[in-house]
Design a protein around this motif. Structure first.
Motif, PDB file in Angstrom:
ATOM      1  N   GLY A  66       0.787  -1.202   0.000  1.00 34.95           N
ATOM      2  CA  GLY A  66      -0.064   0.075  -0.056  1.00 34.95           C
ATOM      3  C   GLY A  66       0.855   1.166  -0.135  1.00 34.95           C
ATOM      4  N   ARG A  67       2.121   1.355  -0.055  1.00 35.64           N
ATOM      5  CA  ARG A  67       2.914   2.547  -0.011  1.00 35.64           C
ATOM      6  C   ARG A  67       3.630   2.763  -1.672  1.00 35.64           C
ATOM      7  NH1 ARG A  67       3.597   4.324   4.793  1.00 35.64           N
ATOM      8  NH2 ARG A  67       3.182   2.878   6.510  1.00 35.64           N
ATOM      9  N   ALA A  68       2.728   2.208  -2.609  1.00 37.54           N
ATOM     10  CA  ALA A  68       3.424   2.131  -4.093  1.00 37.54           C
ATOM     11  C   ALA A  68       3.587   3.695  -4.096  1.00 37.54           C
ATOM     12  CB  ALA A  68       2.521   1.631  -4.985  1.00 37.54           C
ATOM     13  N   ASN A 262      15.873  -1.172  11.257  1.00 39.27           N
ATOM     14  CA  ASN A 262      14.434  -0.884  11.195  1.00 39.27           C
ATOM     15  C   ASN A 262      13.903  -0.802  12.804  1.00 39.27           C
ATOM     16  OD1 ASN A 262      11.725  -1.344   9.942  1.00 39.27           O
ATOM     17  ND2 ASN A 262      11.469  -2.854  11.570  1.00 39.27           N
ATOM     18  N   TRP A 263      14.509  -1.629  13.548  1.00 36.84           N
ATOM     19  CA  TRP A 263      14.075  -1.228  14.994  1.00 36.84           C
ATOM     20  C   TRP A 263      14.616   0.041  15.442  1.00 36.84           C
ATOM     21  CZ3 TRP A 263      16.447   0.088  19.386  1.00 36.84           C
ATOM     22  CH2 TRP A 263      15.976  -0.061  20.659  1.00 36.84           C
ATOM     23  N   THR A 264      15.507   0.782  15.162  1.00 38.97           N
ATOM     24  CA  THR A 264      15.954   1.947  15.439  1.00 38.97           C
ATOM     25  C   THR A 264      15.319   3.272  14.965  1.00 38.97           C
ATOM     26  OG1 THR A 264      17.771   2.449  13.485  1.00 38.97           O
ATOM     27  CG2 THR A 264      18.723   1.317  15.484  1.00 38.97           C
ATOM     28  N   MET A 265      14.656   3.002  13.821  1.00 42.26           N
ATOM     29  CA  MET A 265      13.779   4.002  13.315  1.00 42.26           C
ATOM     30  C   MET A 265      12.755   4.594  14.368  1.00 42.26           C
ATOM     31  SD  MET A 265      15.118   5.277  10.671  1.00 42.26           S
ATOM     32  CE  MET A 265      13.791   6.403   9.946  1.00 42.26           C
ATOM     33  N   LYS A 266      11.903   3.586  14.663  1.00 34.64           N
ATOM     34  CA  LYS A 266      10.802   3.994  15.654  1.00 34.64           C
ATOM     35  C   LYS A 266      11.404   4.381  17.158  1.00 34.64           C
ATOM     36  CE  LYS A 266       6.999   4.810  17.667  1.00 34.64           C
ATOM     37  NZ  LYS A 266       6.733   6.203  17.696  1.00 34.64           N
ATOM     38  N   ASN A 267      12.333   3.166  17.571  1.00 35.95           N
ATOM     39  CA  ASN A 267      12.513   3.194  19.073  1.00 35.95           C
ATOM     40  C   ASN A 267      13.587   4.426  19.154  1.00 35.95           C
ATOM     41  OD1 ASN A 267      11.084   0.838  20.448  1.00 35.95           O
ATOM     42  ND2 ASN A 267      11.889  -0.154  18.399  1.00 35.95           N
ATOM     43  N   LEU A 268      14.482   4.330  18.413  1.00 34.42           N
ATOM     44  CA  LEU A 268      15.462   5.360  18.722  1.00 34.42           C
ATOM     45  C   LEU A 268      15.038   6.897  18.220  1.00 34.42           C
ATOM     46  CD1 LEU A 268      18.564   6.824  19.568  1.00 34.42           C
ATOM     47  CD2 LEU A 268      19.354   5.953  17.528  1.00 34.42           C
ATOM     48  N   TYR A 269      14.817   6.888  17.031  1.00 36.38           N
ATOM     49  CA  TYR A 269      14.574   8.137  16.397  1.00 36.38           C
ATOM     50  C   TYR A 269      12.924   8.673  16.463  1.00 36.38           C
ATOM     51  CZ  TYR A 269      19.260   7.479  14.452  1.00 36.38           C
ATOM     52  OH  TYR A 269      20.485   7.287  14.597  1.00 36.38           O
ATOM     53  N   ASN A 272       7.698   7.234  12.301  1.00 33.42           N
ATOM     54  CA  ASN A 272       6.905   6.254  11.872  1.00 33.42           C
ATOM     55  C   ASN A 272       6.842   6.205  10.233  1.00 33.42           C
ATOM     56  OD1 ASN A 272       5.596   5.663  14.527  1.00 33.42           O
ATOM     57  ND2 ASN A 272       5.241   7.886  14.373  1.00 33.42           N
ATOM     58  N   PRO A 273       6.525   4.922   9.671  1.00 38.42           N
ATOM     59  CA  PRO A 273       6.269   4.625   8.372  1.00 38.42           C
ATOM     60  C   PRO A 273       5.591   5.829   7.840  1.00 38.42           C
ATOM     61  CG  PRO A 273       5.887   2.593   9.592  1.00 38.42           C
ATOM     62  CD  PRO A 273       6.231   3.685  10.548  1.00 38.42           C
ATOM     63  N   GLY A 274       5.889   6.467   6.792  1.00 32.95           N
ATOM     64  CA  GLY A 274       5.323   7.543   6.068  1.00 32.95           C
ATOM     65  C   GLY A 274       5.726   8.829   6.286  1.00 32.95           C
ATOM     66  N   GLU A 275       6.578   9.091   7.462  1.00 36.33           N
ATOM     67  CA  GLU A 275       6.725  10.324   8.023  1.00 36.33           C
ATOM     68  C   GLU A 275       8.143  10.653   7.045  1.00 36.33           C
ATOM     69  OE1 GLU A 275       5.164  10.641  12.469  1.00 36.33           O
ATOM     70  OE2 GLU A 275       7.068   9.855  12.420  1.00 36.33           O
ATOM     71  N   VAL A 276       8.615  11.818   7.169  1.00 39.60           N
ATOM     72  CA  VAL A 276       9.874  12.341   6.491  1.00 39.60           C
ATOM     73  C   VAL A 276      10.982  12.762   7.435  1.00 39.60           C
ATOM     74  CG1 VAL A 276      10.630  14.221   4.805  1.00 39.60           C
ATOM     75  CG2 VAL A 276       8.246  13.811   4.909  1.00 39.60           C
ATOM     76  N   TRP A 277      11.965  12.032   6.932  1.00 37.52           N
ATOM     77  CA  TRP A 277      13.206  11.613   7.643  1.00 37.52           C
ATOM     78  C   TRP A 277      14.418  12.485   6.840  1.00 37.52           C
ATOM     79  CZ3 TRP A 277      16.150  10.210  11.976  1.00 37.52           C
ATOM     80  CH2 TRP A 277      17.071   9.790  11.800  1.00 37.52           C
ATOM     81  N   TRP A 278      15.463  13.023   7.481  1.00 35.40           N
ATOM     82  CA  TRP A 278      16.227  13.689   6.647  1.00 35.40           C
ATOM     83  C   TRP A 278      17.589  13.287   7.399  1.00 35.40           C
ATOM     84  CZ3 TRP A 278      17.818  19.562   6.377  1.00 35.40           C
ATOM     85  CH2 TRP A 278      18.755  19.807   5.299  1.00 35.40           C
ATOM     86  N   SER A 279      18.592  12.867   6.809  1.00 30.74           N
ATOM     87  CA  SER A 279      19.996  12.506   7.063  1.00 30.74           C
ATOM     88  C   SER A 279      20.798  13.406   6.490  1.00 30.74           C
ATOM     89  CB  SER A 279      20.376  11.054   7.446  1.00 30.74           C
ATOM     90  OG  SER A 279      21.685  10.831   7.673  1.00 30.74           O
ATOM     91  N   ALA A 280      21.356  14.428   6.939  1.00 30.88           N
ATOM     92  CA  ALA A 280      22.341  15.269   6.081  1.00 30.88           C
ATOM     93  C   ALA A 280      23.758  14.931   6.214  1.00 30.88           C
ATOM     94  CB  ALA A 280      22.133  16.865   6.381  1.00 30.88           C
ATOM     95  N   SER A 281      24.002  13.674   5.580  1.00 37.04           N
ATOM     96  CA  SER A 281      25.344  13.389   5.529  1.00 37.04           C
ATOM     97  C   SER A 281      25.541  12.962   3.845  1.00 37.04           C
ATOM     98  CB  SER A 281      25.387  12.036   6.351  1.00 37.04           C
ATOM     99  OG  SER A 281      26.727  11.378   6.327  1.00 37.04           O
ATOM    100  N   LEU A 297      14.274   3.386   4.274  1.00 33.86           N
ATOM    101  CA  LEU A 297      13.568   2.704   3.333  1.00 33.86           C
ATOM    102  C   LEU A 297      13.021   1.557   4.008  1.00 33.86           C
ATOM    103  CD1 LEU A 297      15.557   3.619   0.227  1.00 33.86           C
ATOM    104  CD2 LEU A 297      13.461   4.594   0.830  1.00 33.86           C
ATOM    105  N   ILE A 298      13.906   0.701   4.595  1.00 31.46           N
ATOM    106  CA  ILE A 298      13.339  -0.590   5.252  1.00 31.46           C
ATOM    107  C   ILE A 298      11.768  -0.262   5.970  1.00 31.46           C
ATOM    108  CG2 ILE A 298      13.779  -2.388   6.845  1.00 31.46           C
ATOM    109  CD1 ILE A 298      16.736  -2.268   5.701  1.00 31.46           C
ATOM    110  N   GLN A 299      12.058   0.614   6.823  1.00 32.13           N
ATOM    111  CA  GLN A 299      10.797   1.215   7.546  1.00 32.13           C
ATOM    112  C   GLN A 299       9.597   1.488   6.757  1.00 32.13           C
ATOM    113  OE1 GLN A 299      10.436   4.591   9.869  1.00 32.13           O
ATOM    114  NE2 GLN A 299       9.552   3.697  11.597  1.00 32.13           N
ATOM    115  N   GLY A 300       9.936   2.212   5.342  1.00 33.86           N
ATOM    116  CA  GLY A 300       8.622   2.605   4.653  1.00 33.86           C
ATOM    117  C   GLY A 300       8.314   4.146   4.977  1.00 33.86           C
ATOM    118  N   ALA A 301       9.680   4.802   5.596  1.00 31.37           N
ATOM    119  CA  ALA A 301       9.298   6.330   5.615  1.00 31.37           C
ATOM    120  C   ALA A 301       9.843   7.079   4.334  1.00 31.37           C
ATOM    121  CB  ALA A 301      10.584   6.735   6.973  1.00 31.37           C
TER     122      ALA A 301
END
Ligand code: COA
Ligand code: AMP
Length: 631
Positions: A66-68, A262-269, A272-281, A297-301
């Protein structure tokens, strides 16, 4: 017991149950038989028997679930004035087609592929296409010179090299192709296939029979499916600086890596899937691998791919513009980027121009967050500023503040507490655990959690010697620091010859190897001096051979040029000085640590084994003249 403490204790008390649970978030073609195989320490294997594919988890499954039409990648490039959004469906089309092209060129499971590309989405497409085929990619940062690229080519022995015609670095246009051609010429391994992504602003010439045009390859290829891989199969090699000129090829597996990231996306940062994340590296660094490409990408963000700088593209408001324009929830970058913004716009006037109400948190890593930068950022942006500590080897944070579990109070100078999965101890040189507040070696009890280095590519001996030998049963981080009474960790810096310049990890040993090739240089030493913008900068001392009468200044200029041409401009090696002799122990070991302490105005103990203490006075005088020692 707080929620965080509870989760932490579960992870340490029963790692198999903990990570077995986290693994449910990953799509397995075949369920693993064992969460952790610890039969051959220090070589631990996670999710043995499991069959999966990292690319499937990062791309295909989101299209199927459902994220196509959701944006997977936002490419924001102020240097080329481009903004492009790529949906998961479009990403799947491009990755599967490029994988088909690579397969046509003979790339298959277990082959290695070197990628030398700037911050364009095609870099991620190339990485994911390799993962799709089970080929092992090795991305080399675009700031490295041909000599460094050649070292990595020779070690990784790629079947194919993927590159672009060039990049825009701040205000400069760089041509990549001559660098790549030179590296291929310097390496002994024969690279007979190169895929080239031509960029609009710089066209590269092609070598007939060797070079393939990216667009033509895409036009003539058919999409291919994901190859079923073992969880323990290698995903990538990432070379990182060690203490010598030969970098270490950190090897990452597929299964453990996918589960942990995948675990770090929710638990550390707290994303949630669908939200916008930016790593400026940059994709060339571990932060880019883990948090520009794989984890979000693995998490679906949605992940932002930013081809620009914190300042100068066009100004110190660039970060605020990107946050506001793409509704970024969290930004991850290095403290040096914030110091650069602070220097240009100390009052943060550009911040006020943008609506950043979407912004929830700033994460910093790559070097210690100094209290000044921490407070300046907190005051300006009004959201939590979270430091966290990790390394290329670990792939994700060792110490952090798990906002998705329970946000702990921030203490300045500390990246907070050991993450779930990480049994961190502070020990003396004999391996004895130290009490709270006492500085020592930071080590981690084995086994390391999933997603960390499996071994060093084609060098198990170096893996064991570098990380697992000094403190048996523990991983040696090579960082020093202490823990306070509340269990907060304070990372004080490297104990070896690795330095951190503007968030870039470099080896002073590698610089010394280059300098000592100069015909007039008898011996030399390079060490890191603190710098208020870049964290550290390398400083060199050299002694000339008997009979050399040329001026030290002239030789210094040649050394600066040599390091720039061999390692690259990112080495920032600009300061060196001729000295009559170097301080050494009686057995002839150069006292780099003592010189570093003097340059950084730190107290030091006179080494008991010093050969001639008077030399330290000469060194202090020279460092005073150079402006490092403050009276
Ligand atoms: N390709 C080619 N050259 C590069 C490069 C790249 N990808 N990245 C940097 N360089 C060059 C720079 O142009 C500069 O060249 P120069 O000596 O000719 O001017 C040199 O390497 C030094 O670069 P840098 O140390 O980055 O200094 P800077 O003045 O250009 O920029 C900062 C300073 C702080 C803005 C910049 O370092 C930055 O954005 N740092 C964030 C670091 C980061 O993201 N680290 C990743 C880990 S999280
Ligand atoms: P790299 O492998 O490039 O990620 O660099 C790892 C090194 O950077 C570590 O060993 C530390 O010395 C340093 N480092 C990274 N993050 C931090 C941090 N948050 N605080 C202090 N040092 C850090």
């Amino acid at each position: 017991m707080g929620k965080f403490e509870e989760v932490f204790q579960q992870s340490i008390g029963n790692p198999e149950a903990f990570w077995g649970e986290a693994a449910k978030e990953i799509t397995w073609f075949k369920e693993f038989e064992k969460v952790l195989d610890d039969s051959n320490p220090p070589f631990y294997r996670w999710f043995q028997g499991g069959k999966m594919n990292t690319c499937y988890n990062a791309v295909d499954r989101h299209v199927a679930n459902g994220r196509a039409d959701q944006t997977a990648i936002i490419y924001d490039s102020p240097v080329t004035k481009t903004i492009k959004k790529i949906s998961y469906k479009q990403l799947l089309d491009q990755v599967s087609t490029f994988a088909g092209g690579l397969a046509d060129l003979g790339v298959g499971k277990g082959d290695t592929v070197v990628i030398y590309m700037p911050m364009v989405p095609e870099a991620a497409i190339a990485m994911l296409a390799c993962a799709r085929l089970g080929a092992v990619h090795s991305v080399v940062f675009g700031g490295f010179a041909p000599h460094e690229l050649a070292i990595r080519i020779d070690h990784a022995q790629p079947k194919i090299l993927i590159t672009a015609s060039g990049a825009i670095e701040g205000a400069k246009t760089l041509e990549y192709k001559p660098l790549v051609d030179s590296a291929i010429e310097q390496s002994t391994h024969i690279v007979d296939k190169v895929v080239l992504f031509q960029r609009d602003f710089v066209s590269a010439s092609m070598i007939d029979g060797r070079d393939y045009d990216w667009n033509e390859l895409m036009a003539n290829s058919k999409p291919v499916d994901c190859v079923e891989l073992d969880a323990t199969d290698p995903l990538y090699i990432l070379y990182t600086s060690g203490t010598t000129g030969m970098p270490k090829g950190v090897l990452r597996d597929n299964g453990g890596h996918a589960v942990a990231l995948n675990w770090t996306m929710k638990n550390l940062y707290n994303i949630n899937p669908g939200e916008v994340w930016w790593s400026a590296s940059d994709v060339g660094w571990v932060v880019g691998h883990s948090y520009i490409v794989y984890a979000p990408l693995i998490q679906g963000a949605t992940t932002v791919f930013y081809e620009g700088k914190p300042i100068g593209t066009p100004d110190a408001g660039a970060f605020w513009r990107v946050i506001s324009e793409h509704k970024v929830k969290c930004l991850f970058t290095a403290p040096t980027a914030f110091r650069a913004i602070k220097k240009e716009d100390p009052k943060g006037e550009l911040f006020a121009k943008y609506d950043t109400s979407c912004f929830d948190c700033l994460y910093l890593a790559g070097e210690r967050t100094d209290p000044d930068t921490l407070h300046w950022a907190e005051d300006l942006i009004g959201v939590p500023v979270i430091d966290h500590w990790w390394q290329t080897e670990t792939g994700w944070a060792i110490v952090g503040n798990c906002r998705g579990i329970e946000e702990l109070p921030v203490k300045e100078g500390s990246p907070t507490k050991p993450m779930p999965g990480w049994d961190v101890k502070i020990v003396d040189d004999e391996g004895e655990e130290l009490s709270a507040g006492t500085e020592g070696n930071i080590v981690v009890k084995l086994p390391l959690p999933p997603g960390t280095l499996v071994t060093l590519w084609r060098n198990e001996e170096r893996f064991v010697k570098s990380y697992m030998t000094k403190f048996p049963g523990y991983y040696e981080t090579s960082d020093g620091g202490y823990m306070d009474e509340d269990g907060y960790v304070y990372v004080m810096g490297r104990m070896d010859d690795v330095i951190n310049v503007a968030g870039h990890r470099l080896s002073t040993g590698a610089m010394e190897e280059i300098i000592s090739n100069h015909p007039d240089v008898a011996e030399c030493a390079v060490f890191g001096a603190n710098d208020s913008l870049k964290g550290q900068l390398p400083v060199g001392f050299f002694v000339v051979k008997a009979g050399v009468t040329r001026s030290g200044e002239e030789i210094k200029d040649e050394l600066v040029k040599m390091v720039r041409e061999s390692i690259g401009p990112i080495a920032c090696f600009r300061d060196a000085c001729q000295v009559p002799r170097l301080p050494k122990t009686r057995s002839g070991k150069i006292l780099r640590g003592t010189m570093r302490a003097i340059a950084n105005n730190k107290e030091y103990k006179m080494p008991s084994t010093i050969d001639d203490p008077a030399i330290l006075d000469e060194i202090t005088e020279t460092l005073t003249k150079m402006g490092y020692v403050k009276k």
